[in-house]
Design a protein around this motif. Structure first.
Motif, PDB file in Angstrom:
ATOM      1  N   THR A   1      40.606  48.851  31.350  1.00  0.00           N
ATOM      2  CA  THR A   1      39.215  48.505  31.062  1.00  0.00           C
ATOM      3  C   THR A   1      39.184  47.006  30.829  1.00  0.00           C
ATOM      4  O   THR A   1      39.890  46.492  29.956  1.00  0.00           O
ATOM      5  CB  THR A   1      38.700  49.261  29.829  1.00  0.00           C
ATOM      6  OG1 THR A   1      38.801  50.659  30.079  1.00  0.00           O
ATOM      7  CG2 THR A   1      37.255  48.908  29.539  1.00  0.00           C
TER       8      THR A   1
ATOM      9  N   GLY B   1      34.446  45.870  29.906  1.00  0.00           N
ATOM     10  CA  GLY B   1      33.547  46.997  30.078  1.00  0.00           C
ATOM     11  C   GLY B   1      33.616  47.665  31.443  1.00  0.00           C
ATOM     12  O   GLY B   1      32.947  48.681  31.674  1.00  0.00           O
ATOM     13  N   ALA B   2      34.404  47.128  32.349  1.00  0.00           N
ATOM     14  CA  ALA B   2      34.540  47.714  33.696  1.00  0.00           C
ATOM     15  C   ALA B   2      35.890  48.442  33.804  1.00  0.00           C
ATOM     16  O   ALA B   2      36.861  48.048  33.167  1.00  0.00           O
ATOM     17  CB  ALA B   2      34.460  46.633  34.764  1.00  0.00           C
ATOM     18  N   THR B   3      35.927  49.488  34.598  1.00  0.00           N
ATOM     19  CA  THR B   3      37.180  50.201  34.861  1.00  0.00           C
ATOM     20  C   THR B   3      37.819  49.583  36.094  1.00  0.00           C
ATOM     21  O   THR B   3      37.182  49.471  37.140  1.00  0.00           O
ATOM     22  CB  THR B   3      36.915  51.694  35.094  1.00  0.00           C
ATOM     23  OG1 THR B   3      36.313  52.236  33.918  1.00  0.00           O
ATOM     24  CG2 THR B   3      38.207  52.437  35.379  1.00  0.00           C
TER      25      THR B   3
END
Length: 97
Positions: A88, A91-93
């Motif tokens: 992560t 906030g992004a995978t």
């Protein structure tokens, strides 16, 4: 299905579990507890976990050891760098494969 009816060893997925069965005796492993499958959502990792169960069973590993291996192996950057590592970032995978 034919192998199962004949009492042979089979490994399959049933209702969110990996099941190892022979002659009606079953060992179940919840996919939700197998980290590399991400709750059973990554199909190829489910298949890899099934293959691991089958190979360990064929080699005579005890069921407690098979369960422990499934529940504790994580494909993180330390154990398996570059092999479907999930991060992560802000906030992004991010997946590194």
């Amino acid at each position: 299905a034919a192998h199962r009816v004949q009492g042979h060893r089979v490994v399959y997925v049933d209702r969110g579990d990996i099941v190892a069965e022979q002659a009606g005796a079953k060992h179940r492993f919840a996919l939700a507890e197998v980290p590399i499958t991400r709750n059973g959502s990554i199909g190829f990792q489910v298949e890899n976990a099934m293959a691991a169960v089958a190979a360990a069973w064929a080699a005579g590993a005890p069921w407690d050891a098979i369960r422990t291996g499934l529940l504790t192996f994580e494909n993180d950057a330390d154990n398996a760098p570059g092999r479907f590592n999930v991060f992560t970032v802000r906030g992004a995978t991010v997946i590194a494969d």
